[in-house]
Design a protein around this motif. Sequence first.
Motif, PDB file in Angstrom:
ATOM      1  N   THR A 146       1.074 -50.709   7.073  1.00 45.12           N
ATOM      2  CA  THR A 146       0.919 -49.124   7.311  1.00 45.12           C
ATOM      3  C   THR A 146       2.535 -49.727   6.890  1.00 45.12           C
ATOM      4  OG1 THR A 146      -0.907 -48.558   8.792  1.00 45.12           O
ATOM      5  CG2 THR A 146       1.014 -47.654   9.605  1.00 45.12           C
ATOM      6  N   GLY A 147       2.797 -50.549   7.744  1.00 49.04           N
ATOM      7  CA  GLY A 147       4.182 -50.699   8.188  1.00 49.04           C
ATOM      8  C   GLY A 147       5.073 -50.597   6.503  1.00 49.04           C
ATOM      9  N   ILE A 148       4.146 -51.490   5.352  1.00 53.45           N
ATOM     10  CA  ILE A 148       5.008 -51.492   4.421  1.00 53.45           C
ATOM     11  C   ILE A 148       5.231 -49.822   3.773  1.00 53.45           C
ATOM     12  CG2 ILE A 148       4.150 -51.642   1.687  1.00 53.45           C
ATOM     13  CD1 ILE A 148       3.766 -54.338   3.058  1.00 53.45           C
ATOM     14  N   LEU A 149       4.243 -49.396   3.918  1.00 55.79           N
ATOM     15  CA  LEU A 149       4.176 -47.445   3.892  1.00 55.79           C
ATOM     16  C   LEU A 149       4.936 -47.055   3.646  1.00 55.79           C
ATOM     17  CD1 LEU A 149       0.162 -47.302   2.682  1.00 55.79           C
ATOM     18  CD2 LEU A 149       1.993 -47.848   1.372  1.00 55.79           C
ATOM     19  N   LEU A 150       5.385 -47.366   5.410  1.00 53.28           N
ATOM     20  CA  LEU A 150       6.055 -46.296   6.198  1.00 53.28           C
ATOM     21  C   LEU A 150       7.430 -47.112   5.576  1.00 53.28           C
ATOM     22  CD1 LEU A 150       4.422 -45.803   9.921  1.00 53.28           C
ATOM     23  CD2 LEU A 150       4.922 -44.343   7.424  1.00 53.28           C
ATOM     24  N   GLY A 151       8.585 -48.044   5.003  1.00 54.03           N
ATOM     25  CA  GLY A 151       9.215 -48.467   4.958  1.00 54.03           C
ATOM     26  C   GLY A 151       9.232 -49.118   5.778  1.00 54.03           C
ATOM     27  N   LEU A 152       8.655 -50.638   7.193  1.00 55.38           N
ATOM     28  CA  LEU A 152       8.910 -51.120   7.814  1.00 55.38           C
ATOM     29  C   LEU A 152       8.604 -52.588   7.498  1.00 55.38           C
ATOM     30  CD1 LEU A 152       6.536 -48.800  10.738  1.00 55.38           C
ATOM     31  CD2 LEU A 152       9.542 -48.884  10.021  1.00 55.38           C
ATOM     32  N   SER A 153       9.174 -53.203   8.565  1.00 55.33           N
ATOM     33  CA  SER A 153       8.962 -54.121   8.278  1.00 55.33           C
ATOM     34  C   SER A 153       7.069 -54.718   9.077  1.00 55.33           C
ATOM     35  CB  SER A 153       9.787 -55.486   9.254  1.00 55.33           C
ATOM     36  OG  SER A 153       9.101 -56.646   9.250  1.00 55.33           O
ATOM     37  N   ARG A 154       6.610 -55.681   7.808  1.00 56.80           N
ATOM     38  CA  ARG A 154       5.280 -55.528   7.992  1.00 56.80           C
ATOM     39  C   ARG A 154       4.991 -56.753   8.729  1.00 56.80           C
ATOM     40  NH1 ARG A 154       2.372 -58.797   2.992  1.00 56.80           N
ATOM     41  NH2 ARG A 154       1.542 -60.133   5.003  1.00 56.80           N
ATOM     42  N   ASP A 155       6.192 -57.332   9.925  1.00 52.13           N
ATOM     43  CA  ASP A 155       5.949 -57.960  10.954  1.00 52.13           C
ATOM     44  C   ASP A 155       5.912 -58.018  11.699  1.00 52.13           C
ATOM     45  OD1 ASP A 155       4.746 -60.066   8.638  1.00 52.13           O
ATOM     46  OD2 ASP A 155       6.775 -61.266   8.762  1.00 52.13           O
ATOM     47  N   PHE A 186       0.008 -53.291  17.187  1.00 50.38           N
ATOM     48  CA  PHE A 186       0.858 -51.096  16.976  1.00 50.38           C
ATOM     49  C   PHE A 186       0.655 -50.472  15.328  1.00 50.38           C
ATOM     50  CE2 PHE A 186       3.307 -47.785  16.645  1.00 50.38           C
ATOM     51  CZ  PHE A 186       3.435 -46.882  17.617  1.00 50.38           C
ATOM     52  N   LEU A 187       1.018 -50.943  14.592  1.00 58.90           N
ATOM     53  CA  LEU A 187       0.470 -50.489  13.881  1.00 58.90           C
ATOM     54  C   LEU A 187      -0.762 -50.516  13.285  1.00 58.90           C
ATOM     55  CD1 LEU A 187       3.640 -52.194  11.224  1.00 58.90           C
ATOM     56  CD2 LEU A 187       3.127 -49.250  12.443  1.00 58.90           C
ATOM     57  N   ASN A 188      -1.710 -52.458  13.537  1.00 56.47           N
ATOM     58  CA  ASN A 188      -2.920 -51.820  13.369  1.00 56.47           C
ATOM     59  C   ASN A 188      -3.537 -50.926  14.242  1.00 56.47           C
ATOM     60  OD1 ASN A 188      -2.734 -54.172  11.757  1.00 56.47           O
ATOM     61  ND2 ASN A 188      -4.213 -55.376  13.332  1.00 56.47           N
ATOM     62  N   HIS A 189      -3.170 -49.873  14.437  1.00 59.57           N
ATOM     63  CA  HIS A 189      -4.086 -49.272  15.820  1.00 59.57           C
ATOM     64  C   HIS A 189      -3.209 -48.024  15.272  1.00 59.57           C
ATOM     65  CE1 HIS A 189      -5.947 -51.348  18.965  1.00 59.57           C
ATOM     66  NE2 HIS A 189      -4.636 -51.970  19.353  1.00 59.57           N
ATOM     67  N   VAL A 190      -2.088 -47.561  14.456  1.00 55.60           N
ATOM     68  CA  VAL A 190      -1.550 -46.579  14.289  1.00 55.60           C
ATOM     69  C   VAL A 190      -2.208 -46.516  12.972  1.00 55.60           C
ATOM     70  CG1 VAL A 190       0.771 -45.571  12.398  1.00 55.60           C
ATOM     71  CG2 VAL A 190       0.755 -46.143  14.885  1.00 55.60           C
ATOM     72  N   HIS A 191      -3.035 -47.430  11.448  1.00 58.94           N
ATOM     73  CA  HIS A 191      -3.119 -47.719  10.843  1.00 58.94           C
ATOM     74  C   HIS A 191      -5.054 -46.770  11.524  1.00 58.94           C
ATOM     75  CE1 HIS A 191      -4.781 -48.347   6.519  1.00 58.94           C
ATOM     76  NE2 HIS A 191      -5.876 -48.814   7.403  1.00 58.94           N
ATOM     77  N   HIS A 192      -5.447 -48.256  11.771  1.00 54.46           N
ATOM     78  CA  HIS A 192      -6.953 -47.337  12.448  1.00 54.46           C
ATOM     79  C   HIS A 192      -6.871 -45.673  12.784  1.00 54.46           C
ATOM     80  CE1 HIS A 192      -8.765 -50.905  11.203  1.00 54.46           C
ATOM     81  NE2 HIS A 192      -7.768 -52.083  11.979  1.00 54.46           N
ATOM     82  N   TRP A 193      -6.197 -45.223  13.635  1.00 54.37           N
ATOM     83  CA  TRP A 193      -6.336 -44.335  14.606  1.00 54.37           C
ATOM     84  C   TRP A 193      -5.865 -42.908  13.315  1.00 54.37           C
ATOM     85  CZ3 TRP A 193      -8.615 -43.052  18.670  1.00 54.37           C
ATOM     86  CH2 TRP A 193      -9.281 -43.549  19.808  1.00 54.37           C
TER      87      TRP A 193
END
Length: 162
Positions: free
Chosen positions: A56-65, A70-77
Amino acid sequence: MENKGNYPRSPQVSFGQAMTIGIVAGAVGVLGMTMSNKVEQFFTHRPNSYVPGHTTGILLGLSRDRHPDFLNHVHHWGVGLLTAPIRAAMAYYGVIGPMSSFMFMAVRLMTDEILENTAGTSSPPWTWPINEQVIDLLHKGVYAFLTGYVCDKVVRGVSYFN
């Protein structure tokens, strides 16, 4: 051909309502998947996987770390809510029951793989260790069957346990 099904021949709601029900059903499925994940981790002591968050971080252009939980939850939800209307459409058109949920599980798995391969964060699942494959199928199965049960019950009026 023998008719073994005893379910309503038409949907109980409009198509638009079915799509909304699908989103709600997806939330139920993601909640169940999250709970099953935590129960499994309690017994296996397996750490969290951050592949979904990195994706999700990479696809949204955010730092993957940054903010991996939070990004795990964004992805799953996000993926859970976006794919669930497909299962609602299946119920709307009479593709119902546990076998339909099993087919829908493939949609959920395929969506994850497309996103992860696009982001370059994962290898194809058939190259994963067997235990990781089993765990992923288990949790995606919980999601698919809970989502399917809610869709079948509310969209089509089908009870699995009557």
